[in-house]
Design an enzyme around this catalytic site. Structure first.
Site, PDB file in Angstrom:
ATOM      1  N   ARG A   1      32.528 -17.621  40.779  1.00 26.32           N
ATOM      2  CA  ARG A   1      33.601 -18.634  40.955  1.00 26.32           C
ATOM      3  C   ARG A   1      33.992 -18.842  42.420  1.00 26.32           C
ATOM      4  NH1 ARG A   1      35.912 -16.104  36.341  1.00 26.32           N
ATOM      5  NH2 ARG A   1      35.237 -17.193  34.470  1.00 26.32           N
TER       6      ARG A   1
ATOM      7  N   LYS B   1      31.665 -31.331  50.814  1.00 29.47           N
ATOM      8  CA  LYS B   1      30.872 -31.800  49.665  1.00 29.47           C
ATOM      9  C   LYS B   1      29.658 -30.900  49.525  1.00 29.47           C
ATOM     10  CE  LYS B   1      31.876 -36.721  49.252  1.00 29.47           C
ATOM     11  NZ  LYS B   1      31.321 -38.083  49.369  1.00 29.47           N
TER      12      LYS B   1
ATOM     13  N   GLU C   1      23.643 -42.259  60.798  1.00 28.62           N
ATOM     14  CA  GLU C   1      25.001 -41.856  60.395  1.00 28.62           C
ATOM     15  C   GLU C   1      25.976 -41.951  61.575  1.00 28.62           C
ATOM     16  OE1 GLU C   1      26.281 -41.289  57.456  1.00 28.62           O
ATOM     17  OE2 GLU C   1      24.635 -40.737  56.133  1.00 28.62           O
TER      18      GLU C   1
ATOM     19  N   LYS D   1      35.361 -37.946  60.878  1.00 28.74           N
ATOM     20  CA  LYS D   1      35.211 -37.426  59.510  1.00 28.74           C
ATOM     21  C   LYS D   1      36.343 -36.459  59.176  1.00 28.74           C
ATOM     22  CE  LYS D   1      32.310 -35.702  55.958  1.00 28.74           C
ATOM     23  NZ  LYS D   1      31.005 -35.581  55.371  1.00 28.74           N
TER      24      LYS D   1
ATOM     25  N   GLU E   1      38.263 -37.785  47.915  1.00 34.99           N
ATOM     26  CA  GLU E   1      37.652 -39.115  47.897  1.00 34.99           C
ATOM     27  C   GLU E   1      38.265 -40.072  46.872  1.00 34.99           C
ATOM     28  OE1 GLU E   1      33.300 -39.497  48.922  1.00 34.99           O
ATOM     29  OE2 GLU E   1      33.260 -40.541  47.014  1.00 34.99           O
TER      30      GLU E   1
ATOM     31  N   ARG F   1      38.350 -41.680  52.328  1.00 35.01           N
ATOM     32  CA  ARG F   1      37.065 -40.984  52.474  1.00 35.01           C
ATOM     33  C   ARG F   1      35.895 -41.849  52.002  1.00 35.01           C
ATOM     34  NH1 ARG F   1      35.582 -34.620  51.417  1.00 35.01           N
ATOM     35  NH2 ARG F   1      33.422 -34.821  52.106  1.00 35.01           N
TER      36      ARG F   1
ATOM     37  N   ASN G   1      31.091 -43.745  52.875  1.00 35.90           N
ATOM     38  CA  ASN G   1      29.944 -44.165  52.060  1.00 35.90           C
ATOM     39  C   ASN G   1      29.418 -45.530  52.477  1.00 35.90           C
ATOM     40  OD1 ASN G   1      30.193 -41.816  50.546  1.00 35.90           O
ATOM     41  ND2 ASN G   1      31.666 -42.762  49.146  1.00 35.90           N
TER      42      ASN G   1
ATOM     43  N   HIS H   1      25.916 -46.708  51.799  1.00 36.84           N
ATOM     44  CA  HIS H   1      25.261 -45.679  50.990  1.00 36.84           C
ATOM     45  C   HIS H   1      24.912 -46.134  49.568  1.00 36.84           C
ATOM     46  CE1 HIS H   1      26.232 -43.166  54.334  1.00 36.84           C
ATOM     47  NE2 HIS H   1      25.859 -42.051  53.746  1.00 36.84           N
TER      48      HIS H   1
ATOM     49  N   HIS I   1      21.373 -45.172  48.924  1.00 34.89           N
ATOM     50  CA  HIS I   1      20.966 -44.187  47.909  1.00 34.89           C
ATOM     51  C   HIS I   1      19.953 -44.798  46.952  1.00 34.89           C
ATOM     52  CE1 HIS I   1      24.594 -41.214  48.221  1.00 34.89           C
ATOM     53  NE2 HIS I   1      23.690 -41.021  49.160  1.00 34.89           N
TER      54      HIS I   1
ATOM     55  N   HIS J   1      17.236 -40.199  54.075  1.00 32.11           N
ATOM     56  CA  HIS J   1      18.618 -40.666  53.904  1.00 32.11           C
ATOM     57  C   HIS J   1      19.046 -41.674  54.983  1.00 32.11           C
ATOM     58  CE1 HIS J   1      22.761 -40.421  52.535  1.00 32.11           C
ATOM     59  NE2 HIS J   1      23.134 -40.210  53.783  1.00 32.11           N
TER      60      HIS J   1
HETATM   61  N1  GLY Z   1      29.004 -37.883  53.326  1.00 28.16           N
HETATM   62  C1  GLY Z   1      30.193 -38.527  52.940  1.00 28.16           C
HETATM   63  C2  GLY Z   1      31.329 -37.598  52.676  1.00 28.16           C
HETATM   64  O1  GLY Z   1      31.248 -36.415  52.975  1.00 28.16           O
HETATM   65  O2  GLY Z   1      32.337 -38.011  52.171  1.00 28.16           O
END
Ligand code: GLY
Length: 277
Positions: A42, A64, A106, A144, A154, A158, A162, A165, A169, A181
């Site tokens: 956990r 993430k 990016e 960021k 998010e 946040r 994206n 993306h 994606h 990517h």
């Molecule tokens: N890569 C986008 C984020 O971390 O929200």
């Protein structure tokens, strides 16, 4: 399977809740190691030591973590903040050129969504060993950091990260990840800007400037997949909820905003995005 093997290896090594996982590598390693740390007993601590430009400025920061499913990228994961992130810019000089360029996409994203000055700096393409690299990485991480601090899970700001993306994606997935990517996101960013200009959200000048800077890095601004393929891929992406999809749209360079778009409108948006030049 690799995730399972990591957990077994942690058991075999006698790891406990006070063990610290060190993620030394690019985005896939960071996401995998982070998810293993998030779930082993956990949760135990994790430090990220990113070695790709993309991981330095994006995936290692913000918590993430994820692994892929056959159905799509990063579909299983957890928000799990690392105990620390250590970026050594010297590693960036050792990257294969392709992966340096991949990460530059990016960096350009941060300029488009939040910082016109950074975008101007990046208009003169970065090269490996570039004296500006440390400052660029720092600025990207600051942007960021502020967005993640404001919206860790998010629900709002946040989502700006994206930008490009949803299409990107789809391109990665449909190419079976032969397109990396940053290259997928580069196409997604230029195509999104093009659609935004067609919808009157940003000026045509801003959209062509975005495409021009992306192209200056040798990154793509369009893709070989048609609108229907991209639409289908977007439906299985995490940005969809019910009959809406969250999209970051550009209103001016340095000013992107999140829109919840009904899927019908998204279809029309993709029609514009795919009408390249
Ligand atoms: N890569 C986008 C984020 O971390 O929200």
């Amino acid at each position: 399977a690799t995730y399972g093997a990591c957990l077994e290896a942690m058991c075999d090594a006698g790891a406990t809740r006070s063990t610290m996982v060190v993620a030394l590598g690019g985005g896939v390693v960071g996401d995998l190691a982070g998810f293993a740390a998030a779930t082993y007993m956990r949760g135990c601590r994790c430090v990220q030591i990113p070695t790709s430009l993309l991981a330095c400025i994006d995936s290692s920061v913000g918590g993430k973590t994820a692994v892929d499913l056959p159905a799509g990228k990063n579909l299983v994961g957890a928000f799990f903040q690392p105990s620390g992130v250590l970026v050594d810019t010297a590693t960036i000089d050792t990257l294969p050129a392709h992966f340096f360029t991949d990460g530059c996409a990016e960096a350009i994203k941060y300029g488009i969504i939040a910082d016109a000055r950074l975008f101007d700096v990046l208009a003169t393409p970065l090269v490996q060993g570039d004296a500006r690299l440390g400052d660029v990485i720092k600025r990207c991480v600051e942007i960021k950091r502020d967005m993640v601090n404001a919206d860790e899970y998010e629900h709002g700001v946040r989502k700006l990260l994206n930008y490009g993306h949803t299409i990107g994606h789809g391109i990665e997935k449909e190419s079976h990840f032969a397109i990396t990517h940053g290259f997928g996101v580069a196409s997604g960013m230029a195509m999104t800007a093009h659609a935004c200009a067609r919808l009157g959200l940003c000026s045509a000048d801003d959209a062509s400037r975005i495409a021009q800077v992306i192209r200056a890095y040798g990154l793509p601004t369009s893709c070989d997949f048609g609108r229907d393929v991209l639409y289908r891929a977007a439906l299985s992406d995490k940005k969809r909820s019910g009959q809406n999809i969250s999209l970051a749209l550009v209103h001016a360079i340095g000013d992107a905003r999140v829109t919840e778009m009904p899927l019908d409108d998204f279809g029309r948006f993709l029609d514009f995005a795919c009408m390249t030049h």
